[in-house]
Write an enzyme that holds these catalytic residues in place. Structure first.
Site, short mmCIF file in Angstrom:
data_model
loop_
_atom_site.label_atom_id
_atom_site.label_comp_id
_atom_site.label_asym_id
_atom_site.label_seq_id
_atom_site.Cartn_x
_atom_site.Cartn_y
_atom_site.Cartn_z
N ASN A 147 -2.98 5.83 11.54
CA ASN A 147 -3.84 4.98 10.70
C ASN A 147 -3.87 5.55 9.28
O ASN A 147 -4.55 6.55 9.05
CB ASN A 147 -5.25 4.92 11.28
CG ASN A 147 -5.30 4.06 12.52
OD1 ASN A 147 -4.73 4.42 13.54
ND2 ASN A 147 -5.94 2.92 12.42
N ARG A 183 -9.15 7.64 16.82
CA ARG A 183 -7.93 7.39 16.05
C ARG A 183 -7.56 8.65 15.28
O ARG A 183 -8.36 9.56 15.10
CB ARG A 183 -8.14 6.25 15.04
CG ARG A 183 -8.45 4.88 15.64
CD ARG A 183 -7.24 4.28 16.33
NE ARG A 183 -7.52 2.93 16.83
CZ ARG A 183 -7.95 2.66 18.06
NH1 ARG A 183 -8.15 3.65 18.92
NH2 ARG A 183 -8.17 1.42 18.45
N ALA A 222 8.90 -2.94 4.34
CA ALA A 222 8.51 -4.36 4.40
C ALA A 222 8.29 -4.74 5.86
O ALA A 222 9.13 -4.47 6.72
CB ALA A 222 9.61 -5.23 3.81
N ALA A 223 7.17 -5.37 6.13
CA ALA A 223 6.88 -5.74 7.52
C ALA A 223 5.76 -6.75 7.59
O ALA A 223 4.94 -6.85 6.68
CB ALA A 223 6.49 -4.49 8.33
N PHE A 264 0.82 -1.22 0.00
CA PHE A 264 0.00 0.00 0.00
C PHE A 264 0.85 1.28 0.00
O PHE A 264 0.90 2.02 -0.99
CB PHE A 264 -0.93 -0.08 1.22
CG PHE A 264 -1.63 1.18 1.62
CD1 PHE A 264 -2.15 2.05 0.66
CD2 PHE A 264 -1.81 1.49 2.97
CE1 PHE A 264 -2.82 3.20 1.05
CE2 PHE A 264 -2.48 2.63 3.35
CZ PHE A 264 -2.97 3.50 2.40
N ILE A 265 1.54 1.53 1.10
CA ILE A 265 2.26 2.80 1.22
C ILE A 265 3.47 2.82 0.29
O ILE A 265 3.75 3.82 -0.38
CB ILE A 265 2.68 3.04 2.70
CG1 ILE A 265 1.44 3.05 3.60
CG2 ILE A 265 3.44 4.35 2.82
CD1 ILE A 265 1.74 3.05 5.09
N ASP A 297 13.10 -11.28 -0.16
CA ASP A 297 12.64 -11.26 1.23
C ASP A 297 13.70 -10.58 2.10
O ASP A 297 14.90 -10.92 1.98
CB ASP A 297 12.40 -12.71 1.69
CG ASP A 297 11.56 -12.79 2.95
OD1 ASP A 297 11.93 -12.16 3.96
OD2 ASP A 297 10.54 -13.50 2.92
N TYR A 311 3.54 -6.75 17.67
CA TYR A 311 3.84 -5.89 16.51
C TYR A 311 4.46 -4.56 16.97
O TYR A 311 5.52 -4.16 16.48
CB TYR A 311 2.56 -5.65 15.71
CG TYR A 311 2.64 -4.56 14.68
CD1 TYR A 311 3.28 -4.77 13.46
CD2 TYR A 311 2.05 -3.31 14.89
CE1 TYR A 311 3.33 -3.77 12.50
CE2 TYR A 311 2.10 -2.31 13.95
CZ TYR A 311 2.74 -2.54 12.75
OH TYR A 311 2.80 -1.53 11.81
N1 LIG Z 1 -0.97 1.20 6.87
C1 LIG Z 1 -0.88 1.74 8.09
O1 LIG Z 1 -1.87 2.27 8.62
C2 LIG Z 1 0.44 1.74 8.82
C3 LIG Z 1 0.50 2.35 10.08
C4 LIG Z 1 1.70 2.32 10.77
C5 LIG Z 1 2.82 1.77 10.21
N2 LIG Z 1 2.75 1.18 8.98
C6 LIG Z 1 3.97 0.57 8.44
O2 LIG Z 1 4.09 0.93 7.06
C7 LIG Z 1 4.73 -0.11 6.37
C8 LIG Z 1 3.93 -0.48 5.11
O3 LIG Z 1 2.64 -0.91 5.50
P1 LIG Z 1 1.45 -1.05 4.44
O4 LIG Z 1 0.22 -0.54 5.10
O5 LIG Z 1 1.88 -0.49 3.13
O6 LIG Z 1 1.31 -2.64 4.37
P2 LIG Z 1 1.17 -3.62 3.10
O7 LIG Z 1 0.78 -4.94 3.64
O8 LIG Z 1 0.29 -3.02 2.07
O9 LIG Z 1 2.64 -3.66 2.52
C9 LIG Z 1 3.65 -4.42 3.14
C10 LIG Z 1 4.47 -5.06 2.03
O10 LIG Z 1 5.60 -5.68 2.62
C11 LIG Z 1 5.82 -6.90 1.94
N3 LIG Z 1 6.56 -7.79 2.83
C12 LIG Z 1 6.10 -8.37 3.97
N4 LIG Z 1 7.05 -9.14 4.49
C13 LIG Z 1 8.13 -9.04 3.68
C14 LIG Z 1 9.43 -9.62 3.71
N5 LIG Z 1 9.78 -10.48 4.66
N6 LIG Z 1 10.31 -9.25 2.75
C15 LIG Z 1 9.96 -8.40 1.76
N7 LIG Z 1 8.72 -7.86 1.66
C16 LIG Z 1 7.82 -8.18 2.64
C17 LIG Z 1 4.44 -7.44 1.61
O11 LIG Z 1 4.46 -8.39 0.55
C18 LIG Z 1 3.70 -6.15 1.27
O12 LIG Z 1 3.73 -5.89 -0.12
C19 LIG Z 1 4.91 -1.26 7.35
O13 LIG Z 1 6.23 -1.23 7.83
C20 LIG Z 1 3.94 -0.94 8.46
O14 LIG Z 1 4.37 -1.47 9.70
C21 LIG Z 1 1.58 1.15 8.27
#
Ligand SMILES: NC(=O)c1ccc[n+]([C@@H]2O[C@H](COP(=O)([O-])OP(=O)(O)OC[C@H]3O[C@@H](n4cnc5c(N)ncnc54)[C@H](O)[C@@H]3O)[C@@H](O)[C@H]2O)c1
Length: 339
Positions: free
Chosen positions: A184, A223, A87-88, A20-21, A66, A155
Site C-alpha cells: 500500500n 496492511r 500504466a494500469a 502518483f508513483i 495509451d 485486478y
Molecule cells: N498505489 C499503490 O498503492 C499501488 C500498489 C500496488 C501496485 N501499484 C501499481 O503501481 C502502478 C501505478 O499506480 P499509481 O498508484 O501511481 O496509480 P495512478 O492512478 O496514480 O497512476 C496510473 C496512471 O496510469 C495511467 N493510465 C491508466 N491506463 C492507461 C493506459 N491504458 N495507457 C496509458 N496510461 C494509462 C493513468 O492515466 C494514471 O496517470 C500501477 O501499475 C499499479 O497497479 C500501485
C-alpha cells in the site's frame, strides 16, 4: 543498454508517468540526469494530474498515449534504455465491476509492451509495477517471494498475468525484466478524488476537510504501508542492479499496521477529524483480505534497498505536501499536450 552505475543520460520511458508513483519517479529520474519520457493516456478515474510534474515539465517529454495503442507505444519503446511500466487500471473494485476494462489495460496493454520490445528494442530493461494484490489472503506472514498466488480480485489476477507475460517475453527474446510487487503506497502526488485505491491519501483528505473517515468493519485488518520515496528508490535500484534481472520482489515496510492505527496516525498528524465504523459493503468484503505484511529481505540482498520513512513521518510529509496544494488534487486540470 545504459551504464549500471547511474541513470544519468539514460533514455527512460515511464508508462503511467503522470500518475502518483510514476510522477514521483519522474522527479527522481530528472534529478539523476535521465532523459525522461512520460507516457500517459490521462484516463479517469485514475491518478493523472498535471500538477504532479510541476517543477519538471520543461525537463521531460510528455506523450499522451495509451498502452493499448501499439503504434503509439512502439514509437516510444524504440528509443528507451529503461522502461518503467506503471500504466494500469488500478481499482480493485473496478476490476470486478468491469473486468473487460481491466483485461484490456493490464493484460493487452502489457502484451503490447512485450511485443513492441520483442520487435523493436531488446536492449532495454523493464521494471514492472506489480502488486500485493497478486497474492490474495496470505497463508503465512510475512509474505515472501515463495508465497503462492491466490488473488481475490480480477485486478490481482491480471497484474500477475501481466508480470508473467513480461517474464515469458523476457526469457524468449532475451531482455531483462524485474517486477516490484508493491504494497500500500502513500505519499505526495496521489489522487484525492475517490477511495477506490490510495486509501491513506483519501483518508488524509477527509481529515483535512473535516469529513468523517469511514472504517469498514472493526478496522482490525492489517496492511503494510510504504512511503512513495522509498518505492521510487526501489525502482531506481532495481533498474540499476543486474542481479534483479528476471526476478520479482516484494516492496514494503515490513511493518504490519492495524488499519485503525493508520487512521489514528492521520488524525494525530492533521490535528483534527474523526472516524466512524460502517459495515463492509458486500462488493468490498468479497475481495478484502484480513492481514498483510511482507519481508523485503530479497530486495535488500540484491540491491541494498531498505525502507527509510516511518508511517508517522511519511504521513507528516504527505500532509505537508497537500497543505498548500489540496485544491490541485480536488479539481484536475487538463494535461498539456507536448507531443
Ligand atoms: N498505489 C499503490 O498503492 C499501488 C500498489 C500496488 C501496485 N501499484 C501499481 O503501481 C502502478 C501505478 O499506480 P499509481 O498508484 O501511481 O496509480 P495512478 O492512478 O496514480 O497512476 C496510473 C496512471 O496510469 C495511467 N493510465 C491508466 N491506463 C492507461 C493506459 N491504458 N495507457 C496509458 N496510461 C494509462 C493513468 O492515466 C494514471 O496517470 C500501477 O501499475 C499499479 O497497479 C500501485
Amino acid at each position: 543498454m545504459a551504464s549500471t552505475l547511474s541513470l544519468k543520460g539514460s533514455r527512460v520511458l515511464i508508462t503511467g508517468g503522470l500518475g502518483f508513483i510514476g510522477s514521483n519517479l519522474a522527479h527522481r529520474l530528472v534529478a539523476e540526469g535521465a532523459r525522461v519520457v512520460i507516457y500517459d493516456a490521462c484516463l479517469d478515474p485514475y491518478g493523472w494530474n498535471e500538477a504532479n510534474l510541476d517543477g519538471i515539465w520543461d525537463q521531460v517529454e510528455f506523450v499522451r498515449g495509451d498502452v493499448r495503442d501499439f503504434a503509439s507505444l512502439s514509437a516510444q519503446v524504440r528509443k528507451a534504455d529503461f522502461i518503467f511500466h506503471l500504466a494500469a487500471q488500478v481499482g480493485r473494485e473496478i476490476s470486478m465491476s468491469d473486468p473487460a476494462l481491466d483485461v484490456s489495460i493490464n493484460c493487452n496493454g502489457t502484451l503490447n509492451l512485450c511485443e513492441a520490445i520483442a520487435r523493436y528494442n531488446r536492449d532495454c530493461k523493464v521494471i514492472y509495477a506489480g502488486s500485493r494484490g497478486q497474492v490474495g489472503e496470505p497463508i503465512y506472514l510475512p509474505v515472501d517471494e515463495n508465497h503462492p498466488m491466490n488473488p481475490t480480485d480480477v485486478y490481482g489476477a491480471n497484474k500477475l498475468a501481466a508480470e508473467n507475460y513480461l517474464f515469458v517475453y523476457g526469457r524468449a527474446f532475451q531482455f531483462p525484466v524485474v517486477s516490484l510487487r508493491l504494497n500500500n503506497v502513500y505519499g505526495p502526488r496521489c489522487q484525492m478524488h475517490h477511495g477506490y485505491y490510495g486509501i491513506l491519501n483519501w483518508f488524509l483528505k477527509n481529515a483535512m476537510l473535516g469529513e468523517p473517515i469511514t472504517v469498514y468493519g472493526d478496522g482490525q485488518q492489517t496492511r503494510d504501508y510504504i512511503y512513495v520515496d522509498d518505492v521510487v528508490d526501489a525502482f531506481v535500484r532495481a533498474a540499476l542492479s543486474p542481479k534483479t534481472d528476471g526476478q520479482a520482489y516484494f516492496v514494503g515496510s515490513g511493518v504490519e499496521t492495524v488499519f485503525l492505527d493508520m487512521v489514528k496516525t492521520i488524525l494525530r498528524v492533521v490535528g483534527k477529524g474523526e472516524y466512524v465504523h460502517v459495515p463492509f459493503p458486500p462488493e468490498r468484503e468479497r475481495i478484502d483480505i484480513r492481514r498483510f505484511v511482507v519481508t523485503y529481505q530479497r530486495l535488500e540482498r540484491d540491491t541494498g534497498w531498505r525502507p527509510t520513512v516511518s508511517l508517522e513521518d511519511g504521513v507528516r510529509r504527505t500532509f505537508e505536501y497537500y497543505r498548500d496544494r489540496l485544491p490541485l488534487y480536488l479539481e484536475k486540470k487538463q494535461a498539456r499536450k507536448r507531443a
